[in-house]
Scaffold this motif. Structure first.
Motif, PDB file in Angstrom:
ATOM      1  N   GLU A  26      -6.277  -1.628  -7.131  1.00 41.66           N
ATOM      2  CA  GLU A  26      -7.249  -0.742  -6.685  1.00 41.66           C
ATOM      3  C   GLU A  26      -6.324   0.592  -6.261  1.00 41.66           C
ATOM      4  O   GLU A  26      -5.320   0.564  -5.592  1.00 41.66           O
ATOM      5  CB  GLU A  26      -8.049  -0.948  -5.581  1.00 41.66           C
ATOM      6  N   LYS A  84      -3.295   0.395  -3.523  1.00 45.62           N
ATOM      7  CA  LYS A  84      -3.283  -0.759  -2.742  1.00 45.62           C
ATOM      8  C   LYS A  84      -2.184  -1.895  -3.328  1.00 45.62           C
ATOM      9  O   LYS A  84      -1.643  -1.648  -4.573  1.00 45.62           O
ATOM     10  CB  LYS A  84      -4.481  -1.628  -3.089  1.00 45.62           C
ATOM     11  N   GLY A 110     -11.899   9.340  -0.653  1.00 47.20           N
ATOM     12  CA  GLY A 110     -12.831   8.260   0.052  1.00 47.20           C
ATOM     13  C   GLY A 110     -13.637   7.327  -0.986  1.00 47.20           C
ATOM     14  O   GLY A 110     -14.260   6.892  -0.483  1.00 47.20           O
ATOM     15  N   PHE A 111     -13.099   7.402  -2.393  1.00 50.45           N
ATOM     16  CA  PHE A 111     -13.677   6.541  -3.514  1.00 50.45           C
ATOM     17  C   PHE A 111     -12.742   5.584  -3.765  1.00 50.45           C
ATOM     18  O   PHE A 111     -11.480   5.898  -3.783  1.00 50.45           O
ATOM     19  CB  PHE A 111     -14.191   7.272  -4.363  1.00 50.45           C
ATOM     20  N   THR A 112     -12.941   4.258  -4.067  1.00 51.18           N
ATOM     21  CA  THR A 112     -12.122   3.195  -4.403  1.00 51.18           C
ATOM     22  C   THR A 112     -12.492   2.884  -5.765  1.00 51.18           C
ATOM     23  O   THR A 112     -13.641   2.862  -6.291  1.00 51.18           O
ATOM     24  CB  THR A 112     -12.343   2.032  -3.337  1.00 51.18           C
ATOM     25  N   TYR A 113     -11.431   2.622  -6.605  1.00 51.86           N
ATOM     26  CA  TYR A 113     -11.834   2.490  -8.211  1.00 51.86           C
ATOM     27  C   TYR A 113     -10.748   1.234  -8.544  1.00 51.86           C
ATOM     28  O   TYR A 113      -9.703   0.955  -7.818  1.00 51.86           O
ATOM     29  CB  TYR A 113     -11.181   3.618  -9.004  1.00 51.86           C
ATOM     30  N   PHE A 125      -3.002   9.785  -5.267  1.00 50.38           N
ATOM     31  CA  PHE A 125      -4.032   8.981  -4.949  1.00 50.38           C
ATOM     32  C   PHE A 125      -3.234   8.084  -4.006  1.00 50.38           C
ATOM     33  O   PHE A 125      -1.857   7.772  -3.917  1.00 50.38           O
ATOM     34  CB  PHE A 125      -4.544   8.439  -6.106  1.00 50.38           C
ATOM     35  N   GLU A 126      -3.905   7.063  -3.598  1.00 45.69           N
ATOM     36  CA  GLU A 126      -3.346   5.588  -2.817  1.00 45.69           C
ATOM     37  C   GLU A 126      -3.333   4.433  -3.536  1.00 45.69           C
ATOM     38  O   GLU A 126      -4.522   4.134  -4.020  1.00 45.69           O
ATOM     39  CB  GLU A 126      -4.157   5.690  -1.509  1.00 45.69           C
ATOM     40  N   ASP A 186       0.737  -1.230  -0.042  1.00 39.01           N
ATOM     41  CA  ASP A 186      -0.231   0.002  -0.161  1.00 39.01           C
ATOM     42  C   ASP A 186       0.879   0.938   0.201  1.00 39.01           C
ATOM     43  O   ASP A 186       2.016   1.374   0.807  1.00 39.01           O
ATOM     44  CB  ASP A 186      -0.954  -0.077   1.212  1.00 39.01           C
ATOM     45  N   ASP A 191      -7.271   4.194  -4.191  1.00 39.30           N
ATOM     46  CA  ASP A 191      -8.332   5.249  -3.481  1.00 39.30           C
ATOM     47  C   ASP A 191      -8.015   6.676  -3.693  1.00 39.30           C
ATOM     48  O   ASP A 191      -7.111   7.039  -3.670  1.00 39.30           O
ATOM     49  CB  ASP A 191      -8.160   4.989  -1.955  1.00 39.30           C
ATOM     50  N   SER A 192      -9.176   7.518  -3.970  1.00 34.26           N
ATOM     51  CA  SER A 192      -9.005   9.037  -3.966  1.00 34.26           C
ATOM     52  C   SER A 192     -10.358   9.719  -3.432  1.00 34.26           C
ATOM     53  O   SER A 192     -11.395   9.352  -3.636  1.00 34.26           O
ATOM     54  CB  SER A 192      -8.815   9.163  -5.559  1.00 34.26           C
TER      55      SER A 192
END
Length: 290
Positions: free
Chosen positions: A205, A232, A210-213, A229-230, A184, A207-208
């Motif tokens: 995946e 995984k 609060g949403f996961t794509y 962005f974060e 991560d 995360d940006s």
């Protein structure tokens, strides 16, 4: 990736033995910087009697970029090029005023089970270079700039970013970057990009805000400076974009141009068999509808 202007799911189409996912263009967004067309090809598992066979077809006004994750494609073109592309390498063909090429499974693989997976990309040429002489350039995987930042690996497939420059000979200010996360990780590259920017999730995946794509989604922002962005663990994404052109680009079949008349003339030229031939490949892909 804050300030996301568009979020799109990859849509798939059957082309011969393959599922090809169209990432760009789509109705709301016709280009990202100079990038006008991006296809996700595969992943496809082909039996010993199934092969990639895209016969000779023309292009104008663009450069094509082929980048494979798995498998092999043998490229021939009207310049006399005969080149096999393997995973990690880049085939960069600049059509300019007109080029013809074919893409087929290499002979040594045609009777074997095989995989094919990769990206095929079109980059529009600047208006003053739309009628340049065609060119072909092959860059081996070991010549592509790669580096690590902690548990994150980067690869600059084409263009300029991060103070680095890919040897792929592009003709406008752009970037195409591969990012892989072993664990991560927070990715903050807001100071490294410019122009418009798109992010395609190949696997894993992000995360940006609060949403996961997830896989097969493309995220587009008009301000590349807001790209953070974060990721995984085990994720792979591709970031592409650059400075957009001031003029609109028209696309019809395999042709890209800043003037519709140029495309109409190219269509007639192809119908009349006036494009150059591909040495070693006598196939012909007819203009759709003709």
């Amino acid at each position: 990736m804050s300030n996301i202007d568009f979020i799109r799911e990859e849509t798939a189409a059957n082309i011969g033995n393959f599922m090809v996912g169209r990432l760009l263009p789509f109705r709301q967004k016709r280009s990202i910087g100079p990038f006008v067309f991006i296809d996700h090809m595969g992943p496809a598992c082909l039996a010993d009697h199934e092969n990639l066979d895209v016969g000779p077809h023309p292009h104008i006004g663009l450069s094509t970029l082929t980048y494979l994750f798995e498998g092999s494609i043998f490229h021939r073109d009207s310049l006399g090029t005969a080149m096999e592309i393997k995973p990690g390498a880049v085939n960069w063909m600049t059509a300019g005023k007109g080029v013809v090429h074919s893409e087929r499974t290499p002979e040594y693989l045609r009777q074997k089970d095989k995989f094919l997976h990769g990206l095929q990309i079109w980059v529009a040429l600047p208006k003053n270079l739309e009628f340049m002489e065609p060119e072909f350039h092959h860059t081996e995987a070991h010549d592509i700039p790669t580096w690590k930042d902690g548990d994150v690996s980067f690869k600059l497939i084409a263009g300029e970013a991060f103070g680095k420059k890919s040897p792929v000979p592009v003709y406008s200010k752009l970037y195409m970057i591969e990012v892989k996360a072993e664990k991560d990780a927070l990715i903050d590259i807001r100071g490294e990009l410019y122009g418009e920017s798109g992010l395609y999730i190949l696997e894993g995946e992000i995360d940006s805000n609060g949403f996961t794509y997830g896989p097969k989604q493309i995220l587009i922002t008009l301000d590349a400076h807001l790209c953070s962005f974060e990721m995984k663990a085990g994720s792979t994404v591709y970031i592409f974009g650059g400075e957009p052109f001031p003029e609109e680009r028209f696309i019809s079949w395999n042709f890209v141009a800043s003037e519709k008349q140029t495309i109409d003339e190219a269509k007639e030229k192809w119908i009349n068999h006036e494009f150059p031939k591909v040495p070693g490949d006598d196939g012909y892909v007819p203009l759709p509808g003709k």
